[in-house]
Design a protein around this motif. Structure first.
Motif, PDB file in Angstrom:
ATOM      1  N   ALA A 230       0.824  -1.208   0.000  1.00 22.20           N
ATOM      2  CA  ALA A 230       0.000   0.000   0.000  1.00 22.20           C
ATOM      3  C   ALA A 230       0.854   1.251   0.000  1.00 22.20           C
ATOM      4  N   ASP A 231       0.308   2.327  -0.568  1.00 20.64           N
ATOM      5  CA  ASP A 231       0.922   3.649  -0.539  1.00 20.64           C
ATOM      6  C   ASP A 231      -0.147   4.641  -0.105  1.00 20.64           C
ATOM      7  N   GLU A 232      -0.114   4.996   1.176  1.00 22.44           N
ATOM      8  CA  GLU A 232      -1.159   5.854   1.733  1.00 22.44           C
ATOM      9  C   GLU A 232      -1.183   7.226   1.063  1.00 22.44           C
ATOM     10  N   ALA A 233      -0.014   7.769   0.722  1.00 23.90           N
ATOM     11  CA  ALA A 233       0.061   9.127   0.187  1.00 23.90           C
ATOM     12  C   ALA A 233      -0.714   9.288  -1.113  1.00 23.90           C
ATOM     13  N   THR A 234      -0.781   8.234  -1.912  1.00 26.81           N
ATOM     14  CA  THR A 234      -1.535   8.293  -3.172  1.00 26.81           C
ATOM     15  C   THR A 234      -2.802   7.447  -3.110  1.00 26.81           C
ATOM     16  N   ASP A 235      -3.170   7.011  -1.900  1.00 21.41           N
ATOM     17  CA  ASP A 235      -4.389   6.221  -1.698  1.00 21.41           C
ATOM     18  C   ASP A 235      -4.405   4.996  -2.620  1.00 21.41           C
ATOM     19  N   ALA A 236      -3.263   4.309  -2.698  1.00 18.05           N
ATOM     20  CA  ALA A 236      -3.122   3.202  -3.640  1.00 18.05           C
ATOM     21  C   ALA A 236      -2.860   1.890  -2.921  1.00 18.05           C
ATOM     22  N   ASP A 284      12.098  12.493  -1.249  1.00 26.27           N
ATOM     23  CA  ASP A 284      10.777  12.867  -1.741  1.00 26.27           C
ATOM     24  C   ASP A 284      10.266  11.905  -2.810  1.00 26.27           C
ATOM     25  N   LYS A 285      10.968  10.799  -3.004  1.00 25.58           N
ATOM     26  CA  LYS A 285      10.565   9.813  -4.007  1.00 25.58           C
ATOM     27  C   LYS A 285      10.073   8.538  -3.316  1.00 25.58           C
ATOM     28  N   ARG A 286       9.097   7.912  -3.944  1.00 23.66           N
ATOM     29  CA  ARG A 286       8.614   6.633  -3.420  1.00 23.66           C
ATOM     30  C   ARG A 286       8.600   5.619  -4.553  1.00 23.66           C
ATOM     31  N   TYR A 287       8.978   4.399  -4.205  1.00 27.21           N
ATOM     32  CA  TYR A 287       9.114   3.349  -5.204  1.00 27.21           C
ATOM     33  C   TYR A 287       8.321   2.109  -4.798  1.00 27.21           C
ATOM     34  N   LEU A 288       7.878   1.395  -5.822  1.00 28.17           N
ATOM     35  CA  LEU A 288       7.285   0.068  -5.663  1.00 28.17           C
ATOM     36  C   LEU A 288       8.227  -0.927  -6.305  1.00 28.17           C
ATOM     37  N   ILE A 289       8.583  -1.982  -5.566  1.00 27.06           N
ATOM     38  CA  ILE A 289       9.459  -3.031  -6.076  1.00 27.06           C
ATOM     39  C   ILE A 289       8.664  -4.325  -6.140  1.00 27.06           C
ATOM     40  N   GLY A 290       8.734  -5.003  -7.262  1.00 26.07           N
ATOM     41  CA  GLY A 290       8.019  -6.258  -7.429  1.00 26.07           C
ATOM     42  C   GLY A 290       8.971  -7.413  -7.638  1.00 26.07           C
ATOM     43  N   SER A 291       8.425  -8.623  -7.588  1.00 28.65           N
ATOM     44  CA  SER A 291       9.185  -9.833  -7.868  1.00 28.65           C
ATOM     45  C   SER A 291       8.647 -10.482  -9.135  1.00 28.65           C
ATOM     46  N   SER A 292       9.476 -10.501 -10.170  1.00 31.27           N
ATOM     47  CA  SER A 292       9.162 -11.185 -11.419  1.00 31.27           C
ATOM     48  C   SER A 292       9.734 -12.599 -11.288  1.00 31.27           C
ATOM     49  N   GLN A 293       8.960 -13.468 -10.650  1.00 29.73           N
ATOM     50  CA  GLN A 293       9.506 -14.762 -10.246  1.00 29.73           C
ATOM     51  C   GLN A 293       9.920 -15.627 -11.436  1.00 29.73           C
ATOM     52  N   GLY A 294       9.203 -15.495 -12.558  1.00 27.94           N
ATOM     53  CA  GLY A 294       9.484 -16.339 -13.706  1.00 27.94           C
ATOM     54  C   GLY A 294      10.851 -16.148 -14.311  1.00 27.94           C
TER      55      GLY A 294
END
Length: 373
Positions: A230-236, A284-294
């Motif tokens: 979740a990212d509260e700042a962007t309600d996401a 001032d930056k926010r990141y989303l990191i994912g796992s591309s398991q394949g």
């Protein structure tokens, strides 16, 4: 989660037919798309990064066991089972329970809690007048499926450790993904089921110091799903539908099932299974990191703007410790995290060079440098 269909031959993935225009969706048509899978341990293209240390192997040998971590950093040293530490990492062995690790990778505590899959933690609740760190984990143990809850008292001493607190009951048959979120003063517990169920609860404490939950949203993601962040700042609220792609929901439960497809499954970007998700703040930056398991890589999006912006991918290669393949879960913490001055990313490793599965620690500065962020 290790899919039985993802690596040999053609992988059939269901994706939504839509223009990536950012419009919210409540439903979508689907069609089958062939994805040519690779062999076990395949690592796709990405900026190379090395882990700096690792945990011991989880106790369940010879099985798909280590799954998902969570990171907590304290402003001042705390005591966990008699040992002083600036925080800890929680990591699940989904065959047997919950590990608590120090920032040196060593085991501080193990709790034989059953079939815990994803774990997350948060601050913001007090029990008996004492502020607590709350841990939650999706629990697949027969007879107690739901969200198992735990507490850690930062002011505790001596034998102080993580302790069971209670549970959130749910109708989800096989709990899978789990994450906490903050919405103002509220703490939200978000559960993702194996079959794509989405359940969101508000968590509070009653007069007796016991957990109280109130369901505020239920929706259907569609197919097998797990990772959430979740990212509260962007309600996401971001959710990974394993063979479809990365979705963005509103964190506000009133938004219901409306969603936007941020990234469909695609070669060299996000390869099925799409797995763990975590967020990290860097100034001032926010990141989303994912796992591309394949293909054992980690796509990164910047998420503080009006829409997520893809910034590239990294992979964990051999160095001081071995590289990372087939990651299920990952977690990040910002700022000073023990010996990591600007942030830490902890990543589950499916194929460890010695022993069974474990968790690798990666300095955020190395990822930022590799991707030019």
């Amino acid at each position: 989660m290790k899919s039985s269909i993802k690596r040999a031959g053609a992988l059939t993935a269901t994706v939504c037919l839509l223009a990536l225009s950012g419009a919210a969706l409540t439903a979508c048509a689907t069609h089958e798309v062939d994805f040519q899978g690779e062999g076990e341990g395949f690592v796709g293209p990405g900026a190379p990064v090395q882990a700096v240390l690792e945990t011991p192997s989880v106790g369940t040998a010879g099985q798909d066991a280590a799954d998902d971590p969570a990171v907590w950093a304290s402003a001042s040293p705390v005591t966990v089972m008699g040992k002083t530490t600036p925080g800890f990492i929680a990591g699940t062995d989904k065959k047997s329970g919950l590990y608590i690790y120090g920032f040196d990778g060593q085991i501080l505590q193990f709790m034989p809690e059953g079939l815990l899959n994803n774990v997350d933690l948060t601050e913001g609740l007090s029990v008996g007048g004492r502020p607590q760190v709350v841990l939650g984990a999706s629990d697949r143990t027969p007879g107690k499926t739901g969200i198992s809850l735990y507490l850690f008292d930062p002011a505790g001493t001596g034998g102080n450790g993580v302790r069971p607190w209670g549970a959130i009951a749910t109708d989800v048959i096989e709990p899978y993904g789990f994450c906490f979120a903050r919405r103002g003063a509220e703490i939200h517990a978000i559960l993702v089921g194996h079959e794509g169920e989405l359940r969101q609860f508000v968590l509070s404490v009653d007069a007796a110091g016991q957990p109280v939950s109130r369901e505020v949203r239920r929706a259907e993601i569609g197919t097998i799903s797990e990772g959430c962040a979740a990212d509260e700042a962007t309600d996401a609220l971001y959710i990974a539908e394993e063979n479809v792609g990365l979705w963005r929901y509103g964190l506000n439960p009133a938004s219901g099932a409306a969603r936007t497809l941020v990234q469909p499954i695609a070669k060299d970007i996000l390869v099925a299974d799409a797995e763990g998700l975590t967020t990290l703040t860097d100034g001032d930056k926010r990141y989303l990191i994912g796992s591309s398991q394949g293909d054992s890589t980690f796509p990164v999006w910047r998420i503080d703007g009006t829409a997520p912006e893809y910034k590239g991918r990294f992979k964990i290669v051999d160095g001081v410790v071995d590289g990372v393949t087939g990651t299920d879960g990952l977690a990040a913490a910002s700022g000073v995290v023990g010996p990591f001055p600007e942030g830490l990313v902890v990543i589950q490793d499916d194929v460890n060079d010695v022993g069974t599965q474990n968790f690798k620690y990666v300095d955020w500065r190395d990822i930022r440098r590799a991707l030019g962020l």
